[in-house]
Design a protein around this motif. Structure first.
Motif, PDB file in Angstrom:
ATOM      1  N   ARG A  67       0.970  -1.187   0.069  1.00  8.96           N
ATOM      2  CA  ARG A  67      -0.247   0.016   0.244  1.00  8.96           C
ATOM      3  C   ARG A  67       1.067   1.324   0.069  1.00  8.96           C
ATOM      4  O   ARG A  67       1.884   1.462   0.969  1.00  8.96           O
ATOM      5  CB  ARG A  67      -0.694   0.375   1.462  1.00  8.96           C
ATOM      6  CG  ARG A  67      -1.653  -1.022   1.737  1.00  8.96           C
ATOM      7  CD  ARG A  67      -2.852  -0.994   2.606  1.00  8.96           C
ATOM      8  NE  ARG A  67      -3.443   0.477   2.865  1.00  8.96           N
ATOM      9  CZ  ARG A  67      -3.928   0.094   4.035  1.00  8.96           C
ATOM     10  NH1 ARG A  67      -4.048   0.257   5.058  1.00  8.96           N
ATOM     11  NH2 ARG A  67      -4.886   1.827   4.351  1.00  8.96           N
ATOM     12  N   PHE A  68       0.192   1.961  -0.942  1.00  2.74           N
ATOM     13  CA  PHE A  68       1.616   3.387  -0.833  1.00  2.74           C
ATOM     14  C   PHE A  68       0.252   4.575  -1.943  1.00  2.74           C
ATOM     15  O   PHE A  68      -0.483   4.033  -2.124  1.00  2.74           O
ATOM     16  CB  PHE A  68       2.381   3.104  -1.122  1.00  2.74           C
ATOM     17  CG  PHE A  68       3.570   4.565  -1.183  1.00  2.74           C
ATOM     18  CD1 PHE A  68       4.112   4.741  -0.095  1.00  2.74           C
ATOM     19  CD2 PHE A  68       3.438   5.274  -2.563  1.00  2.74           C
ATOM     20  CE1 PHE A  68       5.023   6.191  -0.460  1.00  2.74           C
ATOM     21  CE2 PHE A  68       4.307   6.880  -1.981  1.00  2.74           C
ATOM     22  CZ  PHE A  68       4.938   6.922  -1.332  1.00  2.74           C
TER      23      PHE A  68
ATOM     24  N   GLU B  80       9.406   0.954   4.935  1.00  2.99           N
ATOM     25  CA  GLU B  80       8.842   1.153   5.889  1.00  2.99           C
ATOM     26  C   GLU B  80       8.617   1.865   6.699  1.00  2.99           C
ATOM     27  O   GLU B  80       8.508   0.913   7.721  1.00  2.99           O
ATOM     28  CB  GLU B  80       7.906  -0.709   6.077  1.00  2.99           C
ATOM     29  CG  GLU B  80       7.461  -1.553   5.176  1.00  2.99           C
ATOM     30  CD  GLU B  80       6.737  -2.320   6.032  1.00  2.99           C
ATOM     31  OE1 GLU B  80       5.696  -2.821   5.370  1.00  2.99           O
ATOM     32  OE2 GLU B  80       7.621  -3.360   5.972  1.00  2.99           O
ATOM     33  N   ASP B  81       9.090   3.170   6.180  1.00  4.28           N
ATOM     34  CA  ASP B  81       9.739   4.051   7.090  1.00  4.28           C
ATOM     35  C   ASP B  81       8.432   5.303   8.186  1.00  4.28           C
ATOM     36  O   ASP B  81       7.527   5.027   7.602  1.00  4.28           O
ATOM     37  CB  ASP B  81      10.339   5.001   6.290  1.00  4.28           C
ATOM     38  CG  ASP B  81      11.266   4.839   5.175  1.00  4.28           C
ATOM     39  OD1 ASP B  81      12.240   4.351   5.963  1.00  4.28           O
ATOM     40  OD2 ASP B  81      11.287   4.936   4.420  1.00  4.28           O
ATOM     41  N   ASP B  82       8.526   4.955   9.417  1.00  3.00           N
ATOM     42  CA  ASP B  82       7.507   5.276  10.437  1.00  3.00           C
ATOM     43  C   ASP B  82       7.328   6.877   9.846  1.00  3.00           C
ATOM     44  O   ASP B  82       6.200   6.795  10.370  1.00  3.00           O
ATOM     45  CB  ASP B  82       8.167   6.015  11.901  1.00  3.00           C
ATOM     46  CG  ASP B  82       8.392   3.842  12.036  1.00  3.00           C
ATOM     47  OD1 ASP B  82       7.896   3.097  11.635  1.00  3.00           O
ATOM     48  OD2 ASP B  82       9.859   4.043  12.958  1.00  3.00           O
ATOM     49  N   PHE B  83       8.271   7.596   9.271  1.00  2.47           N
ATOM     50  CA  PHE B  83       8.171   9.358   9.054  1.00  2.47           C
ATOM     51  C   PHE B  83       6.845   9.201   8.075  1.00  2.47           C
ATOM     52  O   PHE B  83       5.897  10.295   7.732  1.00  2.47           O
ATOM     53  CB  PHE B  83       9.178   9.902   8.648  1.00  2.47           C
ATOM     54  CG  PHE B  83       9.710   9.595   7.677  1.00  2.47           C
ATOM     55  CD1 PHE B  83       9.455  10.100   5.728  1.00  2.47           C
ATOM     56  CD2 PHE B  83      10.946   8.196   7.304  1.00  2.47           C
ATOM     57  CE1 PHE B  83      10.293   9.622   4.824  1.00  2.47           C
ATOM     58  CE2 PHE B  83      12.000   8.635   6.398  1.00  2.47           C
ATOM     59  CZ  PHE B  83      11.051   8.763   5.041  1.00  2.47           C
TER      60      PHE B  83
ATOM     61  N   GLY C  38       2.169   8.190   3.470  1.00  2.00           N
ATOM     62  CA  GLY C  38       1.921   7.343   2.347  1.00  2.00           C
ATOM     63  C   GLY C  38       1.591   5.563   2.604  1.00  2.00           C
ATOM     64  O   GLY C  38       0.838   4.995   1.594  1.00  2.00           O
ATOM     65  N   ARG C  39       2.364   5.072   3.543  1.00  2.00           N
ATOM     66  CA  ARG C  39       2.165   3.387   3.296  1.00  2.00           C
ATOM     67  C   ARG C  39       0.588   3.408   3.980  1.00  2.00           C
ATOM     68  O   ARG C  39       0.757   1.905   4.090  1.00  2.00           O
ATOM     69  CB  ARG C  39       3.691   2.513   4.588  1.00  2.00           C
ATOM     70  CG  ARG C  39       3.299   3.391   5.539  1.00  2.00           C
ATOM     71  CD  ARG C  39       4.872   1.879   6.404  1.00  2.00           C
ATOM     72  NE  ARG C  39       4.894   3.331   7.641  1.00  2.00           N
ATOM     73  CZ  ARG C  39       4.733   2.182   8.606  1.00  2.00           C
ATOM     74  NH1 ARG C  39       4.842   0.986   8.500  1.00  2.00           N
ATOM     75  NH2 ARG C  39       5.146   3.446  10.088  1.00  2.00           N
TER      76      ARG C  39
END
Length: 287
Positions: A47-48, A161-164, A167-168
């Motif tokens: 997902r993005f 899958e960066d915390d910031f 968009g995910r």
């Protein structure tokens, strides 16, 4: 939905492998930035989405390491209306580490505070149509195993899958193949196929290194395309090599044709492959 250019601390390597390693073995061959990330099969979903309504919009476009491909340098220089040499001088860095067997270019971030990308503003990416490969691919990363003789490389895809990044959490679902098509990377990668063949060439197996002269040839032909064109038409090059008249005419104005030819010439100049034919009694000068 239009997506802005983004990047994270990540890298892309290309190389050949043999035989096909197990999944566990392949994980250890990836660059450090790609290890311990969730692997994606070409048909695996993620997902993005990215848009101005997200609180993190443009936050990902600062303090990042974005490696540039030849097409990135060419596209951005043409977008800015400057030569490839000017773009390299103004907007790139050349990292030097013991792990690099070929020169690479990295996009130069602005100075503190923030170290943001010079091509991003409050509205997003100002060079969106010509954004770099890694910006197009995010949140997907790609790596290939180290060079080994006897097998063609197969890409390994991972998901950042960066915390910031909010968009995910967006509802849009993609496969790797769908994302690559949506981000228009396939045609660019086809043009650069010769570049990937160079950096994954079997000549490098065993840790062989190019000397300084050949490193300079690689840098010029791959990245500084305007300088390479000057070399082709401003030296004894055409007197030394047999080239079709139609090809010569195309190399004068067609950047993509010149880039493909540069990769072809480098195989001759770096690895002594018969990709070009010398004229009889050609001037005996260095490549």
């Amino acid at each position: 939905m239009k997506k802005k250019a983004v990047g994270v601390k990540r890298g892309k390597t290309t190389a050949k492998s043999m035989p096909k390693p197990t999944s566990a073995a392949r994980a250890h061959t990836l660059p450090a930035a790609l290890r311990d990330r969730r692997k994606l099969e070409p048909d695996g979903e993620f997902r993005f989405g990215c848009h101005r309504g997200l609180p993190c919009y443009t936050d990902c476009c600062a303090d990042v390491n974005i490696l540039l491909t030849p097409m990135d340098v060419l596209g951005l220089s043409r977008r800015l209306g400057i030569t490839t040499g000017e773009f390299i001088a103004r907007h790139t860095l050349t990292p030097v580490t013991k792990d690099l067997h070929l020169p690479v270019l990295m996009l130069r971030m602005e100075e503190e505070p923030g170290r943001k990308c010079p091509f991003v503003d409050a509205q997003g990416c100002t060079v969106y149509e010509d954004r770099p490969w890694s910006c197009r691919m995010y949140p997907v990363g790609m790596g290939l195993p180290p060079a080994r003789a006897g097998d063609e490389p197969e890409p390994v895809y991972v998901l950042f899958e960066d915390d910031f990044c909010k968009g995910r959490n967006e509802p849009g679902k993609w496969t790797v193949a769908q994302w690559r098509t949506d981000q228009n990377v396939t045609d660019r990668e086809e043009i650069e196929s010769g570049y990937r063949e160079l950096i994954s060439h079997p000549w490098f197996i065993g840790g062989r290194q190019l000397d300084a002269k050949r490193m300079e040839l690689f840098h010029t032909a791959c990245y500084d395309l305007d300088k390479f064109r000057d070399f082709v038409f401003g030296s004894s090059f055409l007197a030394r090599f047999e080239l079709e008249d139609a090809l010569v005419a195309k190399l004068r104005t067609d950047d993509e044709a010149l880039m493909r030819f540069a990769f072809r010439w480098l195989r001759f100049a770096l690895f002594a492959e018969p990709t070009l034919k010398l004229r009889e009694a050609a001037p005996q000068t260095r490549h």
